[in-house]
Write a protein that holds these residues in place. Structure first.
Motif, PDB file in Angstrom:
ATOM      1  N   ASP A   1       1.145  -1.298   0.040  1.00 25.13           N
ATOM      2  CA  ASP A   1      -0.236  -0.122   0.145  1.00 25.13           C
ATOM      3  C   ASP A   1       0.588   1.293  -0.415  1.00 25.13           C
ATOM      4  O   ASP A   1       2.322   1.111   0.265  1.00 25.13           O
ATOM      5  CB  ASP A   1      -1.281  -0.037   1.640  1.00 25.13           C
ATOM      6  N   ASP A   2       0.423   2.390  -0.189  1.00 23.27           N
ATOM      7  CA  ASP A   2       0.683   3.597  -0.488  1.00 23.27           C
ATOM      8  C   ASP A   2       0.164   4.656   0.410  1.00 23.27           C
ATOM      9  O   ASP A   2      -0.561   4.947   0.694  1.00 23.27           O
ATOM     10  CB  ASP A   2       0.316   4.172  -1.849  1.00 23.27           C
ATOM     11  N   ILE A   3       1.124   5.542   0.579  1.00 24.36           N
ATOM     12  CA  ILE A   3       0.878   6.900   1.686  1.00 24.36           C
ATOM     13  C   ILE A   3      -0.097   7.748   0.788  1.00 24.36           C
ATOM     14  O   ILE A   3       0.570   8.267  -0.567  1.00 24.36           O
ATOM     15  CB  ILE A   3       2.327   7.614   2.161  1.00 24.36           C
ATOM     16  N   ILE A   4      -0.726   8.216   1.053  1.00 22.45           N
ATOM     17  CA  ILE A   4      -2.088   9.301   0.141  1.00 22.45           C
ATOM     18  C   ILE A   4      -2.085  10.406   1.342  1.00 22.45           C
ATOM     19  O   ILE A   4      -1.795  11.956   0.242  1.00 22.45           O
ATOM     20  CB  ILE A   4      -3.174   8.939  -0.074  1.00 22.45           C
ATOM     21  N   SER A   5      -2.154  10.559   2.344  1.00 23.19           N
ATOM     22  CA  SER A   5      -1.317  12.255   2.593  1.00 23.19           C
ATOM     23  C   SER A   5      -0.677  11.595   4.195  1.00 23.19           C
ATOM     24  O   SER A   5      -0.908  11.047   5.175  1.00 23.19           O
ATOM     25  CB  SER A   5      -3.165  12.614   3.361  1.00 23.19           C
ATOM     26  N   ILE A   6       0.003  13.664   4.851  1.00 20.88           N
ATOM     27  CA  ILE A   6       0.870  13.092   5.890  1.00 20.88           C
ATOM     28  C   ILE A   6       0.571  14.577   6.418  1.00 20.88           C
ATOM     29  O   ILE A   6       0.019  15.277   5.924  1.00 20.88           O
ATOM     30  CB  ILE A   6       2.450  13.487   5.132  1.00 20.88           C
ATOM     31  N   GLY A   7      -0.025  14.076   7.533  1.00 16.64           N
ATOM     32  CA  GLY A   7       0.334  15.381   8.916  1.00 16.64           C
ATOM     33  C   GLY A   7       0.607  15.222   9.855  1.00 16.64           C
ATOM     34  O   GLY A   7       1.695  14.110  10.382  1.00 16.64           O
ATOM     35  N   ALA A   8       1.461  16.294  10.320  1.00 14.84           N
ATOM     36  CA  ALA A   8       2.179  16.792  11.010  1.00 14.84           C
ATOM     37  C   ALA A   8       2.509  17.894  12.310  1.00 14.84           C
ATOM     38  O   ALA A   8       2.288  19.083  11.025  1.00 14.84           O
ATOM     39  CB  ALA A   8       4.044  16.307  10.576  1.00 14.84           C
ATOM     40  N   ILE A   9       2.784  18.200  13.386  1.00 11.63           N
ATOM     41  CA  ILE A   9       2.218  18.839  14.070  1.00 11.63           C
ATOM     42  C   ILE A   9       3.565  19.119  15.285  1.00 11.63           C
ATOM     43  O   ILE A   9       3.604  18.184  15.973  1.00 11.63           O
ATOM     44  CB  ILE A   9       0.900  19.597  14.110  1.00 11.63           C
ATOM     45  N   LYS A  10       4.306  19.914  15.623  1.00  9.34           N
ATOM     46  CA  LYS A  10       5.320  20.302  16.262  1.00  9.34           C
ATOM     47  C   LYS A  10       4.605  20.173  17.926  1.00  9.34           C
ATOM     48  O   LYS A  10       3.548  21.553  17.848  1.00  9.34           O
ATOM     49  CB  LYS A  10       6.683  21.133  16.121  1.00  9.34           C
ATOM     50  N   ILE A  11       4.841  20.295  18.715  1.00  8.10           N
ATOM     51  CA  ILE A  11       5.004  20.040  19.789  1.00  8.10           C
ATOM     52  C   ILE A  11       5.832  20.259  20.631  1.00  8.10           C
ATOM     53  O   ILE A  11       6.944  20.319  21.302  1.00  8.10           O
ATOM     54  CB  ILE A  11       3.958  19.117  21.010  1.00  8.10           C
ATOM     55  N   ARG A  12       5.987  21.821  21.679  1.00  5.58           N
ATOM     56  CA  ARG A  12       6.990  21.828  22.565  1.00  5.58           C
ATOM     57  C   ARG A  12       6.304  22.767  23.524  1.00  5.58           C
ATOM     58  O   ARG A  12       5.153  23.383  24.285  1.00  5.58           O
ATOM     59  CB  ARG A  12       7.028  23.629  21.669  1.00  5.58           C
ATOM     60  N   GLY A  13       6.802  21.513  25.161  1.00  4.21           N
ATOM     61  CA  GLY A  13       5.828  21.700  26.487  1.00  4.21           C
ATOM     62  C   GLY A  13       4.804  21.040  25.791  1.00  4.21           C
ATOM     63  O   GLY A  13       4.233  20.173  25.630  1.00  4.21           O
TER      64      GLY A  13
END
Length: 228
Positions: free
Chosen positions: A47-59
């Motif tokens: 299978d393949d990736i169709i979307s990516i989500g990423a968010i930074k967290i600081r503390g």
């Protein structure tokens, strides 16, 4: 199985593209990245990736202004069963870039920060399928599993034979986190980030999540903070 600490040292010595050595750099101690991938299925090999989500967290701050959100054109057609889940059709992604074009931006975004996710091993395995041939190593980032943090707070002191529910919906409900439309990579990453912040705070304060006496066992895949 090779321990991750040893594998990390091996990757550091064998990385193919030296311009990506920053992946081993120590980032600020209080920064992590919540990630989620939407895929055409659950088979890492086919299978393949169709979307990516990423968010930074600081503390305890979820940096929604520091996000990585991309649609991906998969190598193969999106099957009908997958479309029913994430509502992305072939026509929706056919003009997007293939994942190999997006990897440099993604890798620079996450850097060496720990990656937080719900069943994060699957997301990382999907990413590694493309990252390994790209830079010669798999993602060396430490991993933080949300279901494990939740288990510790709710079931860590449970007596034997306690029924366990580690579903995404159960975690949202127990932590009183609003349920956004799921199977959207950014929404899932954002909810995961909120889970992480709440669970980390509960651990810091020594708080546990109350258990019901009549909980049913659930397939983890069946149920499916501060914003700044």
């Amino acid at each position: 199985m090779i321990p991750r600490a040893i594998k990390r040292l091996f990757h550091q010595a064998s990385i193919g593209d030296q311009s990506y050595r920053f992946m081993f750099r120590r980032e600020p101690a209080d920064e992590v990245v919540a990630i989620d991938c939407e895929t055409t299925g659950l088979n890492v090999r086919t299978d393949d990736i169709i979307s990516i989500g990423a968010i930074k967290i600081r503390g305890n701050r979820i940096l929604t202004s520091e996000r990585f959100e991309r649609m991906v054109r998969p190598d193969a057609s999106i099957p009908a069963d997958a479309i029913k889940i994430h509502r992305l059709r072939q026509v929706d992604v056919e003009h997007e870039a293939p994942i190999r074009k997006l990897l440099p931006d993604f890798l620079h975004f996450v850097g060496g920060r720990p990656l937080v996710g719900y069943y994060v091993d699957f997301d990382i395995a999907m990413l590694d399928k493309y990252i390994l041939p790209f830079i010669g190593i798999e993602l060396p980032n430490p991993r933080i599993e949300i279901s494990s943090l939740y288990y510790d707070r709710k079931y860590g002191d449970a007596p034997p034979h306690t029924s366990i529910d580690l579903s995404f919906s159960a975690i949202l409900a127990d932590l009183e986190i609003p349920s956004l439309p799921q199977h959207d990579a950014f929404n899932d990453a954002l909810m995961t980030a909120m889970m992480y912040v709440v669970l980390r705070d509960k651990k810091k304060r020594g708080m546990r999540i109350p258990r019901s006496n009549s909980q049913a066992v659930s397939d983890p895949f069946g149920g499916q903070a501060i914003l700044a």
